[in-house]
Design a protein around this motif. Structure first.
Motif, PDB file in Angstrom:
ATOM      1  N   TYR A 151      -7.642 -19.032  18.724  1.00 16.86           N
ATOM      2  CA  TYR A 151      -6.865 -17.834  18.411  1.00 16.86           C
ATOM      3  C   TYR A 151      -7.577 -16.953  17.391  1.00 16.86           C
ATOM      4  N   GLY A 152      -8.353 -17.544  16.495  1.00 21.99           N
ATOM      5  CA  GLY A 152      -9.147 -16.761  15.556  1.00 21.99           C
ATOM      6  C   GLY A 152     -10.213 -15.952  16.285  1.00 21.99           C
ATOM      7  N   GLN A 153     -10.883 -16.578  17.242  1.00 23.86           N
ATOM      8  CA  GLN A 153     -11.904 -15.884  18.034  1.00 23.86           C
ATOM      9  C   GLN A 153     -11.285 -14.785  18.892  1.00 23.86           C
ATOM     10  N   LEU A 154     -10.144 -15.072  19.505  1.00 24.02           N
ATOM     11  CA  LEU A 154      -9.469 -14.074  20.331  1.00 24.02           C
ATOM     12  C   LEU A 154      -9.034 -12.879  19.480  1.00 24.02           C
ATOM     13  N   GLN A 155      -8.488 -13.138  18.315  1.00 19.42           N
ATOM     14  CA  GLN A 155      -8.065 -12.059  17.425  1.00 19.42           C
ATOM     15  C   GLN A 155      -9.263 -11.213  16.993  1.00 19.42           C
ATOM     16  N   ALA A 156     -10.385 -11.843  16.700  1.00 20.66           N
ATOM     17  CA  ALA A 156     -11.582 -11.104  16.295  1.00 20.66           C
ATOM     18  C   ALA A 156     -12.047 -10.162  17.403  1.00 20.66           C
ATOM     19  N   ILE A 157     -11.999 -10.607  18.639  1.00 21.56           N
ATOM     20  CA  ILE A 157     -12.390  -9.752  19.767  1.00 21.56           C
ATOM     21  C   ILE A 157     -11.422  -8.598  19.917  1.00 21.56           C
ATOM     22  N   MET A 158     -10.140  -8.883  19.878  1.00 17.08           N
ATOM     23  CA  MET A 158      -9.131  -7.836  20.063  1.00 17.08           C
ATOM     24  C   MET A 158      -9.233  -6.772  18.963  1.00 17.08           C
ATOM     25  N   GLN A 159      -9.571  -7.172  17.751  1.00 19.57           N
ATOM     26  CA  GLN A 159      -9.689  -6.220  16.646  1.00 19.57           C
ATOM     27  C   GLN A 159     -10.911  -5.321  16.778  1.00 19.57           C
ATOM     28  N   LYS A 160     -11.924  -5.755  17.518  1.00 19.24           N
ATOM     29  CA  LYS A 160     -13.138  -4.956  17.705  1.00 19.24           C
ATOM     30  C   LYS A 160     -12.970  -3.884  18.779  1.00 19.24           C
ATOM     31  N   ILE A 161     -11.955  -3.996  19.607  1.00 23.62           N
ATOM     32  CA  ILE A 161     -11.753  -3.040  20.693  1.00 23.62           C
ATOM     33  C   ILE A 161     -11.167  -1.754  20.115  1.00 23.62           C
ATOM     34  N   PRO A 162     -11.801  -0.618  20.375  1.00 23.57           N
ATOM     35  CA  PRO A 162     -11.259   0.651  19.856  1.00 23.57           C
ATOM     36  C   PRO A 162      -9.830   0.895  20.351  1.00 23.57           C
ATOM     37  N   LYS A 163      -9.010   1.480  19.505  1.00 22.20           N
ATOM     38  CA  LYS A 163      -7.599   1.720  19.831  1.00 22.20           C
ATOM     39  C   LYS A 163      -7.427   2.605  21.061  1.00 22.20           C
ATOM     40  N   ARG A 164      -8.380   3.478  21.326  1.00 27.01           N
ATOM     41  CA  ARG A 164      -8.262   4.386  22.468  1.00 27.01           C
ATOM     42  C   ARG A 164      -8.545   3.694  23.802  1.00 27.01           C
ATOM     43  N   ASP A 165      -9.151   2.503  23.775  1.00 27.52           N
ATOM     44  CA  ASP A 165      -9.459   1.773  25.010  1.00 27.52           C
ATOM     45  C   ASP A 165      -8.203   1.155  25.605  1.00 27.52           C
ATOM     46  N   MET A 166      -8.169   1.079  26.916  1.00 34.60           N
ATOM     47  CA  MET A 166      -7.084   0.408  27.617  1.00 34.60           C
ATOM     48  C   MET A 166      -7.469  -1.075  27.715  1.00 34.60           C
ATOM     49  N   VAL A 167      -6.560  -1.961  27.318  1.00 33.73           N
ATOM     50  CA  VAL A 167      -6.870  -3.388  27.262  1.00 33.73           C
ATOM     51  C   VAL A 167      -5.987  -4.167  28.223  1.00 33.73           C
ATOM     52  N   PHE A 168      -6.616  -5.070  28.964  1.00 35.43           N
ATOM     53  CA  PHE A 168      -5.908  -5.990  29.846  1.00 35.43           C
ATOM     54  C   PHE A 168      -6.240  -7.395  29.372  1.00 35.43           C
ATOM     55  N   LEU A 169      -5.241  -8.107  28.892  1.00 41.15           N
ATOM     56  CA  LEU A 169      -5.439  -9.475  28.425  1.00 41.15           C
ATOM     57  C   LEU A 169      -4.925 -10.407  29.507  1.00 41.15           C
ATOM     58  N   MET A 170      -5.844 -11.121  30.125  1.00 42.73           N
ATOM     59  CA  MET A 170      -5.504 -12.054  31.201  1.00 42.73           C
ATOM     60  C   MET A 170      -5.674 -13.452  30.626  1.00 42.73           C
ATOM     61  N   ASN A 171      -4.635 -14.263  30.770  1.00 45.90           N
ATOM     62  CA  ASN A 171      -4.694 -15.510  30.035  1.00 45.90           C
ATOM     63  C   ASN A 171      -3.941 -16.649  30.687  1.00 45.90           C
ATOM     64  N   ASP A 172      -4.265 -17.822  30.202  1.00 48.19           N
ATOM     65  CA  ASP A 172      -3.482 -19.023  30.423  1.00 48.19           C
ATOM     66  C   ASP A 172      -3.359 -19.630  29.030  1.00 48.19           C
ATOM     67  N   PHE A 173      -2.221 -19.400  28.393  1.00 47.83           N
ATOM     68  CA  PHE A 173      -2.055 -19.841  27.015  1.00 47.83           C
ATOM     69  C   PHE A 173      -1.546 -21.276  26.890  1.00 47.83           C
ATOM     70  N   ASN A 174      -1.428 -22.003  28.001  1.00 48.49           N
ATOM     71  CA  ASN A 174      -1.010 -23.408  27.973  1.00 48.49           C
ATOM     72  C   ASN A 174       0.232 -23.624  27.119  1.00 48.49           C
ATOM     73  N   VAL A 175       1.228 -22.794  27.333  1.00 50.79           N
ATOM     74  CA  VAL A 175       2.465 -22.892  26.576  1.00 50.79           C
ATOM     75  C   VAL A 175       3.320 -24.009  27.166  1.00 50.79           C
ATOM     76  N   GLY A 176       3.777 -24.889  26.311  1.00 48.24           N
ATOM     77  CA  GLY A 176       4.639 -25.967  26.761  1.00 48.24           C
ATOM     78  C   GLY A 176       6.096 -25.690  26.416  1.00 48.24           C
ATOM     79  N   THR A 177       6.974 -26.305  27.138  1.00 45.85           N
ATOM     80  CA  THR A 177       8.406 -26.184  26.839  1.00 45.85           C
ATOM     81  C   THR A 177       8.986 -27.582  26.726  1.00 45.85           C
ATOM     82  N   ASP A 178      10.020 -27.712  25.925  1.00 43.05           N
ATOM     83  CA  ASP A 178      10.665 -28.999  25.714  1.00 43.05           C
ATOM     84  C   ASP A 178      12.069 -28.987  26.289  1.00 43.05           C
ATOM     85  N   TYR A 179      12.165 -28.819  27.596  1.00 46.05           N
ATOM     86  CA  TYR A 179      13.480 -28.857  28.245  1.00 46.05           C
ATOM     87  C   TYR A 179      13.814 -30.303  28.587  1.00 46.05           C
ATOM     88  N   GLU A 180      15.052 -30.685  28.319  1.00 44.47           N
ATOM     89  CA  GLU A 180      15.492 -32.044  28.659  1.00 44.47           C
ATOM     90  C   GLU A 180      16.579 -32.016  29.685  1.00 44.47           C
TER      91      GLU A 180
END
Length: 96
Positions: free
Chosen positions: A67-96
């Motif tokens: 997440y530190g590396q991802l944040q560093a990349i996102m901060q380097k992108i100029p605000k005027r650029d259009m950004v598409f973040l494509m991801n698999d964040f491996n989010v887990g859920t705890d449903y029982e």
């Protein structure tokens, strides 16, 4: 397409890619692989710069570094650029 992967000598499965249609490659201006989990591709067309960032998040051990590396990349992108973040964040859920 463009990809980033782990070294062949490593025993893990990993890597991330961005597939680009042949006719879109004319607009490609740059690309880079940060590591085996983050890659970016930059296109310019019609006075608009588009940045695609593709990533595959780790489940536990390397989360903070990732997440530190991802944040560093996102901060380097100029605000005027259009950004598409494509991801698999491996989010887990705890449903029982």
């Amino acid at each position: 397409g463009f990809y980033s992967r782990v070294e062949e000598s490593e025993e893990t499965n990993g890597g991330v890619a961005v597939a680009v249609r042949r006719h879109h490659k004319r607009a490609l201006t740059a690309w880079g692989a940060v590591n085996e989990r983050i890659i970016w591709v930059k296109f310019s067309s019609r006075n608009v710069t588009k940045m695609i960032v593709s990533c595959y998040a780790p489940t536990e051990e390397q989360k903070e570094s990732f997440y530190g590396q991802l944040q560093a990349i996102m901060q380097k992108i100029p605000k005027r650029d259009m950004v598409f973040l494509m991801n698999d964040f491996n989010v887990g859920t705890d449903y029982e």
